[in-house]
Design an enzyme around this catalytic site. Structure first.
Site, PDB file in Angstrom:
ATOM      1  N   HIS A  93       0.847  -1.196   0.000  1.00 35.64           N
ATOM      2  CA  HIS A  93       0.000   0.000   0.000  1.00 35.64           C
ATOM      3  C   HIS A  93       0.887   1.253   0.000  1.00 35.64           C
ATOM      4  O   HIS A  93       1.942   1.271   0.637  1.00 35.64           O
ATOM      5  CB  HIS A  93      -0.919  -0.014   1.232  1.00 35.64           C
ATOM      6  CG  HIS A  93      -2.020   0.987   1.110  1.00 35.64           C
ATOM      7  ND1 HIS A  93      -1.815   2.333   1.321  1.00 35.64           N
ATOM      8  CD2 HIS A  93      -3.323   0.851   0.757  1.00 35.64           C
ATOM      9  CE1 HIS A  93      -2.963   2.970   1.114  1.00 35.64           C
ATOM     10  NE2 HIS A  93      -3.885   2.098   0.765  1.00 35.64           N
ATOM     11  N   GLU A 163      -4.088   1.961  -7.320  1.00 35.98           N
ATOM     12  CA  GLU A 163      -4.487   3.099  -6.480  1.00 35.98           C
ATOM     13  C   GLU A 163      -3.577   4.282  -6.794  1.00 35.98           C
ATOM     14  O   GLU A 163      -2.461   4.376  -6.242  1.00 35.98           O
ATOM     15  CB  GLU A 163      -4.320   2.752  -4.996  1.00 35.98           C
ATOM     16  CG  GLU A 163      -5.247   1.699  -4.481  1.00 35.98           C
ATOM     17  CD  GLU A 163      -5.516   1.879  -2.978  1.00 35.98           C
ATOM     18  OE1 GLU A 163      -6.699   1.967  -2.616  1.00 35.98           O
ATOM     19  OE2 GLU A 163      -4.564   1.938  -2.191  1.00 35.98           O
ATOM     20  N   SER A 216     -10.528   7.316  -3.219  1.00 33.11           N
ATOM     21  CA  SER A 216     -11.733   8.151  -3.089  1.00 33.11           C
ATOM     22  C   SER A 216     -12.993   7.504  -3.677  1.00 33.11           C
ATOM     23  O   SER A 216     -13.815   8.186  -4.302  1.00 33.11           O
ATOM     24  CB  SER A 216     -11.511   9.538  -3.722  1.00 33.11           C
ATOM     25  OG  SER A 216     -10.461  10.208  -3.078  1.00 33.11           O
TER      26      SER A 216
HETATM   27  P1  13P Z   1      -9.713   6.195   0.269  1.00 35.70           P
HETATM   28  O1  13P Z   1     -10.871   5.366  -0.195  1.00 35.70           O
HETATM   29  O2  13P Z   1      -9.912   6.770   1.650  1.00 35.70           O
HETATM   30  O3  13P Z   1      -9.301   7.197  -0.753  1.00 35.70           O
HETATM   31  O4  13P Z   1      -8.485   5.197   0.429  1.00 35.70           O
HETATM   32  C1  13P Z   1      -8.120   4.415  -0.634  1.00 35.70           C
HETATM   33  C2  13P Z   1      -7.146   3.454  -0.131  1.00 35.70           C
HETATM   34  O5  13P Z   1      -6.014   3.811   0.156  1.00 35.70           O
HETATM   35  C3  13P Z   1      -7.593   2.074   0.062  1.00 35.70           C
HETATM   36  O6  13P Z   1      -6.538   1.228   0.264  1.00 35.70           O
END
Ligand code: 13P
Length: 256
Positions: A93, A163, A216
């Site tokens: 992550h 992501e 998001s």
């Molecule tokens: P958000 O949905 O808060 O943007 O976070 C995304 C995330 O990092 C999930 O691993």
């Protein structure tokens, strides 16, 4: 019927075991009514045991260490995760990469997780989307280095989560509230690109590796990412910390 994989990444929330129990039970009862989604919750390690008896949702860890056991203060092994019923683990992550995790460390973690039969949610994504498209090379390198020297036969347990870091709610890049998602059209392009990278670098049979979008995601945009973005699921942070909002998200996905 296609089942989307929706992963709730609780990150470092909630603050107490009582709140975690409540959030879990509300999440599980919302998930129970949804037919086209497999929900996986990834709570902080200290709450994993609360989940052992809950079969309505899958259970994931947020990280894993690459060694078997021993003098590694603060780390958690793949075997430990398995022993409390964990089936999935998030690796790489961006919030961990920011703390110094490298592609090489991520590669070792993925190997160890596969060794114990855990399903790996392998996160990749660029800091910014520059006009000269260097981000494509950046993501490609993350994918290839993270999976280096891993037999493609093990990819049956691989899930890649795209992501883009700038789209994660914690990025607060645009100074206007938390949510600044990517577009479903870009998510489509990137998921296709990542699939192509995996197929050409590792195996022509790897085209079925599921690709998720994260950054998001909320109740309003979730279905668009799945339909227009054509991804296999979503990695959801902030929205999953609130059972009502997460329940709304699931309901909207159920209408697809
Ligand atoms: P958000 O949905 O808060 O943007 O976070 C995304 C995330 O990092 C999930 O691993």
């Amino acid at each position: 019927m296609k089942k989307y994989l929706i992963i709730a990444n609780w990150k470092m929330t909630p603050n107490s075991s009582k709140e975690a129990t409540e959030l879990l039970s509300a999440t599980a009862s919302a998930a129970k009514k949804i037919r086209n989604v497999k929900v996986v919750v990834c709570p902080p390690f200290v709450y994993l045991r609360l989940f052992s008896k809950n079969s309505k949702v899958g259970l994931g860890g947020q990280d894993v260490f690459w060694e078997e056991a021993g003098s590694y203060t603060g780390e958690i092994s793949a075997k430990m995760l398995k022993s409390v019923g964990v089936q999935y683990v998030i690796i790489g992550h961006s919030e961990r990469r920011r703390l110094g995790e490298t592609n090489e460390m991520i590669n070792r973690k993925i190997k160890q997780a596969f060794k114990y039969g855990l399903k790996v949610i392998f996160c990749v994504g660029e800091f910014e989307r520059d006009e000269s498209e260097n981000y494509l090379q950046f993501v490609k390198e993350e994918v290839i280095k993270g999976l280096e020297q891993i037999s493609a036969k093990l990819f049956k347990n691989l899930i890649v989560a795209y992501e883009p870091i700038w789209a994660i709610s914690s990025a607060k890049k645009f100074g206007k509230g938390f949510f600044h998602p990517d577009t479903p059209e870009n998510a489509f392009q990137m998921s296709t690109y990542i699939k192509r990278v995996i197929v050409s670098a590792f195996s022509k049979n790897a085209g079925s590796v599921p690709i998720l979008y994260g950054g998001s995601v909320d109740a309003k945009n979730a279905a668009d990412f799945l339909v227009k973005g054509n991804v296999d699921g979503l990695l959801v942070g902030r929205t999953s910390w609130n059972a009502k909002e997460f329940g709304e998200l699931l309901k909207n996905v159920n209408k697809i």
